[in-house]
Design a protein around this motif. Structure first.
Motif, mmCIF file in Angstrom:
data_model
loop_
_atom_site.group_PDB
_atom_site.id
_atom_site.type_symbol
_atom_site.label_atom_id
_atom_site.label_comp_id
_atom_site.label_asym_id
_atom_site.label_seq_id
_atom_site.Cartn_x
_atom_site.Cartn_y
_atom_site.Cartn_z
ATOM 1 N N UNK A 8 0.832 -1.200 0.000
ATOM 2 C CA UNK A 8 0.000 0.000 0.000
ATOM 3 C C UNK A 8 0.863 1.245 0.000
ATOM 4 N N UNK A 9 1.932 1.249 0.837
ATOM 5 C CA UNK A 9 2.832 2.397 0.864
ATOM 6 C C UNK A 9 3.446 2.608 -0.507
ATOM 7 N N UNK A 10 3.883 1.502 -1.134
ATOM 8 C CA UNK A 10 4.479 1.603 -2.478
ATOM 9 C C UNK A 10 3.486 2.194 -3.468
ATOM 10 N N UNK A 11 2.260 1.732 -3.355
ATOM 11 C CA UNK A 11 1.215 2.193 -4.269
ATOM 12 C C UNK A 11 1.038 3.691 -4.166
ATOM 13 N N UNK A 12 0.906 4.210 -2.931
ATOM 14 C CA UNK A 12 0.622 5.642 -2.799
ATOM 15 C C UNK A 12 1.847 6.485 -3.050
ATOM 16 N N UNK A 13 3.001 5.944 -2.741
ATOM 17 C CA UNK A 13 4.234 6.645 -3.131
ATOM 18 C C UNK A 13 4.264 6.825 -4.638
ATOM 19 N N UNK A 14 3.897 5.734 -5.315
ATOM 20 C CA UNK A 14 3.870 5.798 -6.793
ATOM 21 C C UNK A 14 2.888 6.849 -7.274
ATOM 22 N N UNK A 15 1.666 6.826 -6.703
ATOM 23 C CA UNK A 15 0.651 7.790 -7.155
ATOM 24 C C UNK A 15 1.118 9.208 -6.896
ATOM 25 N N UNK A 16 1.676 9.428 -5.715
ATOM 26 C CA UNK A 16 2.168 10.757 -5.373
ATOM 27 C C UNK A 16 3.239 11.196 -6.354
ATOM 28 N N UNK A 26 2.857 -0.531 -10.305
ATOM 29 C CA UNK A 26 2.733 -1.879 -10.857
ATOM 30 C C UNK A 26 3.316 -2.917 -9.913
ATOM 31 N N UNK A 27 4.508 -2.616 -9.340
ATOM 32 C CA UNK A 27 5.155 -3.587 -8.459
ATOM 33 C C UNK A 27 4.345 -3.821 -7.205
ATOM 34 N N UNK A 28 3.704 -2.767 -6.691
ATOM 35 C CA UNK A 28 2.885 -2.967 -5.488
ATOM 36 C C UNK A 28 1.760 -3.944 -5.790
#
Lengths: 102, 630
Positions: A12-20, A39-41
């Motif tokens: 989840x952290x990876x996902x939102x880091x990516x979105x940010x 994608x990796x998340x």
């Protein structure tokens, strides 16, 4: 034993880091890296759910492998586009890319 | 007799070949193909006639109706179907001979007349199309096949009238011919549909029980069919297209607008004759009155026209009127009892086709020589073109009804039939026969005698036509000389039995006297160089003369009705509704869509990250909505 929740927190952290990153980076390459993070998340999620919820099956792992392959190809295409943008416009700042409008 | 299919197939193939490859062929080759094909068709038709009539009568004394070829083309279910096929009976075989012979003559003649014209190949291709459709019309096995070919002859007539498509009058005339006949064909189609619906078949001879069911509506159906026939055969008031159709090349006028297509209406009535006589004698008599009025009207108009082709056109209308009258005055199917008119009509159709084609082809030679249709450019032409002169004279004597030419015999039978119907009809038709003699000899004297237009003839000396044009004249003149002696009643009669034509000399002597009077009057008025008598009469009755010259303003009446009433009162409001209400609604939809699009187009800014935020916002919104829903 590492619980499933810990994996999910990481993804989840990876996902939102990516979105940010996708929203805030000025550089096309940085945006591309952010997309890869998203994608990796998702890949992690597939693997985790398969490992903990359906351990006797393999669909999740294979879907992860599949997504990795696709994203490699997609990255190649994206970089090719970015190189062409650079050749035409001499920079890859996203704020300059507003030709495709109206 | 399966080979009869070739009679239709050959001209069709020739049409396709010349139509598709015409421009690749040299004109002579294209014309040669068309002519050879038509010659083959003529030979086949004569052979068909020879073997059909040679086979003799069956036990009951009539020629059997043969259907050598037939196929169901369009089945509707319920036993109703449209067939395509070939039917041979006395009148269709007779028509085969008429059409193929005149067509062959016209093909040969056109070599000379159309020489060097632009579109020579196209001309021959259209002639083939016409020949095919007209032959298909007469051999039709059922009323619907007849209708299909009926429209095809209409199309080929349209194409050939408008052959000189760079000429404005020709284009207008072709459109007029097509629209007027098409309008009449609407009646024909409705008649066919009523007929087919109530009798359950399109056959010419439905079964007795089927007719019993349709008895009440048969007169209506037959009357509507006659409207179609009246349009094609230029009966008053649908005659207006035929004089204008003279804008086409003269051989076309000879073939289509004199000998074959315009008698299709007569043929239609003859084809439906058994039904007419048994179930709708009243409608049949109405056709007689229409025909008589048309004959009178056209004869009067023909007396004052100055364009030679128009004189011939009105004479054609008048003669077709004679044929329709002859059919209409029949009161029974027995030729001894009142069915004489049927035979007389078919006989006149046959002889008229020959001598009227001859007249038109002769007129073509004259026009070829002086390059004008107007009588004022002619006069005294007998010195320059002796052959045309003699053959034209033969045709004029024949149409005037002088013994022993063919026109005498057929017209005499018509007059005899009219006198049997009612003395008034007989007297009227005899008077019109006298008028015929008068206007034909007025035409003859104005062309070959009378005052010569010396200035024009010195500048351009008229010359006899080439051999390709005179051979058809000689052939048709020969036919006109001998055709009257054919025992026509032995081939065609209303009940199919052999009928001996015996000339009723009281009728014949009166008609001969009237014809001679008409000729003498014309001789007195038009033979000499000065025309004091004719001009004096024209001045004396100037109102009548002008009205007749303008064809009693029938065209103007049509103009008024179509433009001032139909266009102004019906078409214009309909057009307004279409333009403002129907189109307006569609335009409003388009305008609203365009306005909204202009308003929201700024949202497409081109910045990827702004799109992404919108996307994320949308996705989150959806998630929230779904969570709340659960």
């Amino acid at each position: 034993m590492v619980h499933m929740e810990y994996y999910l927190i990481v993804s989840t952290i990876m996902m939102f880091v990516g979105i940010y990153g996708f929203f805030t980076r000025r550089n096309l390459l940085a945006m591309l890296i952010s997309v890869e993070l998203i994608l990796n998340s998702v890949d992690i999620n597939f693997a985790v759910f398969n490992r903990f919820l359906f351990p006797e099956q393999l669909e999740g792992f294979f879907f992860s492998l599949f997504a990795i392959g696709i994203s490699a190809a997609e990255t190649a295409v994206a970089i090719a586009i970015i190189i062409n943008i650079y050749r035409n416009m001499k920079n890859i700042q996203v704020k300059n890319l507003d030709k495709m409008k109206w | 007799m399966e080979y009869t299919i070739l009679i239709l197939a050959l001209p069709f193939l020739s049409f396709i070949l010349l139509g598709l490859l015409g421009t690749k062929l040299r004109p002579g080759v294209a014309g040669g193909i068309g002519t050879i094909v038509t010659a083959a068709v003529a030979l086949l038709s004569w052979w068909t006639a020879f073997s059909y009539f040679g086979a003799g009568r069956d036990g009951s004394g009539v020629f059997q109706t043969l259907i050598p070829w037939n196929t169901v083309w369009l089945p509707f279910g319920g036993g109703l179907h449209i067939d395509l096929g070939i039917m041979l009976d006395p009148i269709s075989v007779m028509m085969l001979i008429v059409i193929s012979t005149v067509s062959l003559m016209v093909h040969i003649y056109s070599f000379g007349y159309m020489k060097g014209e632009r579109g020579f190949q196209r001309y021959y291709s259209f002639l083939s199309l016409f020949t095919m459709s007209m032959l298909g019309l007469v051999v039709a096995t059922n009323i619907f096949q007849m209708y299909i070919f009926w429209e095809l002859v209409g199309v080929s007539s349209y194409l050939l009238i408008g052959f000189y498509y760079t000429k404005k009058e020709a284009v207008a005339a072709s459109k007029k011919a097509f629209i007027v006949t098409r309008f009449a064909d609407l009646g024909f189609l409705i008649g066919i549909l009523i007929y087919g619906f109530y009798t359950g078949s399109f056959s010419f001879t439905p079964d007795a029980p089927a007719i019993g069911a349709a008895k009440a509506l048969l007169p209506l159906a037959l009357g509507l069919m006659f409207i179609g026939g009246a349009g094609k055969s230029a009966m008053f008031p649908l005659h207006i297209w035929l004089p204008d159709a003279m804008e086409g090349p003269t051989p076309v006028s000879a073939l289509i607008h004199a000998a074959t297509m315009v008698v299709a209406g007569v043929y239609l009535v003859a084809r439906m004759f058994p039904l007419f006589i048994d179930y709708a004698p009243g409608v049949l008599h109405v056709t007689a009155y229409v025909g008589a009025f048309t004959a009178l009207y056209a004869a009067v108009v023909a007396c004052v026209q100055s364009d030679i082709k128009r004189v011939l056109a009105f004479s054609t209308i008048s003669q077709i009127g004679f044929m329709i009258v002859a059919l209409g005055v029949c009161t029974s199917a027995d030729p001894h009892e009142g069915g004489l008119g049927y035979m007389a009509s078919m006989f006149h159709l046959f002889t008229h086709a020959m001598f009227k084609a001859l007249l038109f082809l002769g007129a073509g030679c004259i026009i070829h020589a002086v390059h004008s249709n107007e009588m004022s450019a002619m006069g005294g032409l007998r010195k320059y073109m002796p052959l045309t002169h003699i053959t034209f004279l033969v045709a004029c004597l024949s149409i005037a009804g002088i013994w022993p030419l063919s026109g005498f015999f057929s017209k005499d039978e018509i007059l005899a039939a009219c006198f049997r119907f009612s003395p008034a009809m007989g007297v009227l038709m005899t008077f019109i026969a006298g008028l015929t003699a008068f206007y034909m000899f007025r035409l003859y004297y104005s062309i070959f005698w009378g005052k010569e237009n010396k200035a024009l003839h010195q500048e351009h000396r008229p010359h006899e036509a080439p051999l390709s044009m005179t051979i058809p004249l000689i052939f048709l003149a020969a036919v006109t000389l001998v055709a009257g002696w054919i025992p026509f009643g032995h081939f065609v009669s209303s009940d199919g039995m052999a009928y001996d034509i015996h000339i009723d000399w009281t009728v014949a002597s009166v008609s001969l006297g009237v014809a001679a009077a008409g000729i003498l009057l014309a001789t007195w008025m038009y033979l000499r160089e000065d025309r004091t008598v004719a001009d004096g009469l024209a001045a004396r009755f100037s109102g009548l003369h002008r009205a007749a010259y303008h064809r009693f303003y029938i065209d103007e009446v049509y103009q008024f009705i179509t433009h001032r009433i139909i266009f102004a009162c019906i078409s214009a409001p309909v057009a307004w509704f279409d333009r403002h209400v129907v189109d307006g609604f569609m335009n409003m939809l388009a305008a609203v869509t365009e306005k909204v699009s202009w308003g929201i187009r700024k949202m497409q800014s081109g910045y990827v990250q702004r799109y992404a935020i919108w996307f994320l916002g949308g996705a989150l919104g959806l998630v929230i909505v779904l969570l709340l829903a659960i």
